[in-house]
Design an enzyme around this catalytic site. Structure first.
Site, mmCIF file in Angstrom:
data_model
loop_
_atom_site.group_PDB
_atom_site.id
_atom_site.type_symbol
_atom_site.label_atom_id
_atom_site.label_comp_id
_atom_site.label_asym_id
_atom_site.label_seq_id
_atom_site.Cartn_x
_atom_site.Cartn_y
_atom_site.Cartn_z
ATOM 1 N N SER A 183 16.776 19.741 -15.800
ATOM 2 C CA SER A 183 15.615 20.568 -16.129
ATOM 3 C C SER A 183 16.142 21.807 -16.836
ATOM 4 O O SER A 183 17.257 22.253 -16.555
ATOM 5 C CB SER A 183 14.901 20.949 -14.831
ATOM 6 O OG SER A 183 14.282 22.213 -14.961
ATOM 7 N N LYS B 6 17.864 19.942 -10.566
ATOM 8 C CA LYS B 6 17.100 18.721 -10.844
ATOM 9 C C LYS B 6 17.958 17.583 -11.403
ATOM 10 O O LYS B 6 18.869 17.796 -12.183
ATOM 11 C CB LYS B 6 15.955 19.023 -11.832
ATOM 12 C CG LYS B 6 14.826 19.813 -11.251
ATOM 13 C CD LYS B 6 14.156 19.195 -10.038
ATOM 14 C CE LYS B 6 13.219 18.075 -10.342
ATOM 15 N NZ LYS B 6 11.943 18.405 -10.925
ATOM 16 N N GLU C 205 10.748 7.276 -16.606
ATOM 17 C CA GLU C 205 9.398 7.764 -16.929
ATOM 18 C C GLU C 205 9.032 7.401 -18.367
ATOM 19 O O GLU C 205 7.887 7.033 -18.665
ATOM 20 C CB GLU C 205 9.328 9.279 -16.733
ATOM 21 C CG GLU C 205 9.404 9.679 -15.269
ATOM 22 C CD GLU C 205 9.581 11.179 -15.095
ATOM 23 O OE1 GLU C 205 8.752 11.782 -14.421
ATOM 24 O OE2 GLU C 205 10.543 11.750 -15.641
ATOM 25 N N HIS D 96 0.833 -1.222 0.000
ATOM 26 C CA HIS D 96 0.000 0.000 0.000
ATOM 27 C C HIS D 96 0.861 1.264 0.000
ATOM 28 O O HIS D 96 0.443 2.294 0.513
ATOM 29 C CB HIS D 96 -0.957 0.042 1.201
ATOM 30 C CG HIS D 96 -1.709 -1.243 1.433
ATOM 31 N ND1 HIS D 96 -2.943 -1.496 0.886
ATOM 32 C CD2 HIS D 96 -1.373 -2.370 2.121
ATOM 33 C CE1 HIS D 96 -3.351 -2.709 1.250
ATOM 34 N NE2 HIS D 96 -2.403 -3.267 1.992
#
Ligand code: ARG
Length: 473
Positions: free
Chosen positions: A269, A275, A282, A152
């Site tokens: 970024s 970043k 992704e 969970h």
């Protein structure tokens, strides 16, 4: 592209050019050129050996097919089959037409697609084997790296990073079963009913290294199960990849912090200088949509088609041709990506330090003294609550506090809250303990070996082409 077309197959010169362009599959199935030529070579050799095409004519046609195999510029035709035929006709004139004896484009495309799927299965199996080896080798080196295992998305129990890596391997090894190269030869059933000419399908089967021949032509020309199988395998593999990607993405955040992406795979970024984005993972996750979409497109194309060949089937091309390369690139990128993540064992241990994830271990230690597990569970629950109230972590629970709940708590039982000991105690098969990790690593290596061997034993197009170039006519 404007399709001129020889008119040989599309209904002649009267066909509206717009209709011809709409119906052409050449922009996609030019990718099947090698498959188409190899299939034609086998068919031609059979026709020659059966005395259906004279040997001299067959030799000339084969020489042109050999050239066509490497053609970069195909004539504008309705599909790859007609494009090859036009190439041959340009070189040989009318006698080129002998090749299409006892053959339809219906069984021809069924063959091309199977050859394509077989080749892609072999390539995909090779990549899967490399991925499984990477996961097994990495697991071997991360046995002592601990972190919380999650259910969970809440910290649940201490596990090793090796256990995560083996879990990922366990997912992918399951998919190997889904990558089965098609083994039945469709060619020889003609448009649907077979042919009155004395062909020899068994010979073509041998020349193309198939294991069997299809049983019924009406079924054969309308069957795309082998394409659905590959698309399903792709959907499965990419869904697994997307799930692994999410673990990596989450664990690389400051919030989790269990791993770091190497500079070679972390992306920046354009605005935020600090970043280090997990774009690679992704994208792996994102590509999954394509695999599921391609499977869906194929399923919907098949649904409700009447028996035999229907032109709808040509719409298999885009989803099917995308599928193999999609599996291969995603599995390869996942392997490269996973080989460039670094686990941060300190962060993992810090997340386990309060002992909360070892509550089950305390309950199990109590149960081992003969207390029914449900009672042990409640006693441990009470201990967790008392510790929370007192502001002490479970790993530091004072014995007196525990004994206020139940005198059967001992120092040894409370010691079960240690994460290292917790992992070491998981001795059952399939658990996170060291012996089980040994077995899991071994299992992944065996599965990698099996995948390599299946790939190696899968007949490959390039080799068959070389064989058919010199096979007796
Ligand atoms: N281009 C067609 C396809 O890809 C080949 C088969 C055409 N057959 C036919 N009867 N028009 O499916």
């Amino acid at each position: 592209m404007s399709i001129v077309g020889s008119g040989a197959a599309s209904g002649g010169a009267q066909l509206l050019p717009e209709v011809l362009a709409f119906s052409s599959s050449l922009p996609l199935d030019r990718q099947l050129l090698r498959e188409d030529v190899v299939g034609s070579m086998a068919h031609l050799i059979m026709l020659s050996r059966q005395g259906i095409v004279p040997r001299e004519a067959a030799a000339l046609i084969r020489a042109e097919l050999v050239k066509a195999y490497a053609a970069t510029d195909l004539p504008d035709e309705e599909d790859v089959h007609m494009a090859v035929e036009t190439l041959l006709t340009r070189a040989l004139g009318e006698s080129a037409g002998m090749l299409h004896t006892a053959r339809s484009r219906n069984d021809q495309i069924a063959l091309d697609l199977r050859l394509h799927v077989r080749e892609q299965c072999a390539l995909a199996l090779e990549e899967m084997a490399l991925l499984l080896r990477e996961l097994a080798d990495r697991a071997d080196r991360e046995r002592d790296t601990l972190l919380p295992g999650y259910t969970h998305r809440q910290r649940a129990q201490p596990v090793s990073a090796a256990y995560y890596l083996c879990a990922w391997g366990a997912m992918f090894q399951r998919d190997l079963r889904k990558l089965h190269p098609p083994s039945d030869l469709p060619l020889g059933v003609g448009a649907l009913a077979g042919t009155s000419l004395p062909i020899d399908r068994e010979l073509v089967k041998k020349l193309l290294h198939f294991g069997s021949i299809t049983a019924n032509g009406l079924d054969t020309v309308g069957d795309r199960d082998f394409a659905l199988d590959l698309a399903y395998a792709a959907a499965r593999i990419l869904i697994q990849s997307s799930r692994v990607a999410t673990d990596v993405i989450d664990f690389s955040t400051a919030e989790f912090g269990y791993l770091r992406l190497d500079d070679e795979i972390a992306m920046g970024s354009s605005m935020m200088p600090q970043k280090r984005n997990p774009d690679l993972f992704e994208l792996i996750r994102g590509k999954c949509g394509r695999a599921v979409g391609n499977l869906t497109a194929l399923l919907v194309t098949m649904k409700g088609l009447p028996g035999g060949y229907n032109r709808d089937l040509q719409e298999d091309r885009q989803p099917l041709l995308e599928t193999g390369p999609l599996i291969i690139s995603v599995v390869r990128m996942l392997r490269l990506g996973l080989s460039r993540i670094r686990f941060d064992g300190e962060r993992g241990r810090a997340a386990l330090a309060d002992g909360a994830t070892a509550a089950t271990d305390i309950a199990e230690a109590l149960a081992q003294t003969g207390i029914p597990f449900r009672t042990a569970y409640k006693l441990t629950g009470a201990l967790v609550r008392k510790c929370t109230e007192a502001g002490v972590p479970l790993s530091k629970a004072p014995l007196e506090l525990a004994q206020q709940i139940d005198p059967r708590f001992t120092a040894a039982i409370l010691g079960a809250a240690d994460a290292v000991a917790s992992v070491a105690r998981k001795q059952n098969a399939g658990g996170t303990g060291p012996a089980s990790i040994d077995a899991q690593i071994q299992f992944l290596r065996e599965r990698a070996h099996q995948a390599e061997s299946l790939a190696r034993h899968t007949p490959r197009l390039g080799r068959i082409f070389e064989e058919l170039k010199v096979a007796a006519l």
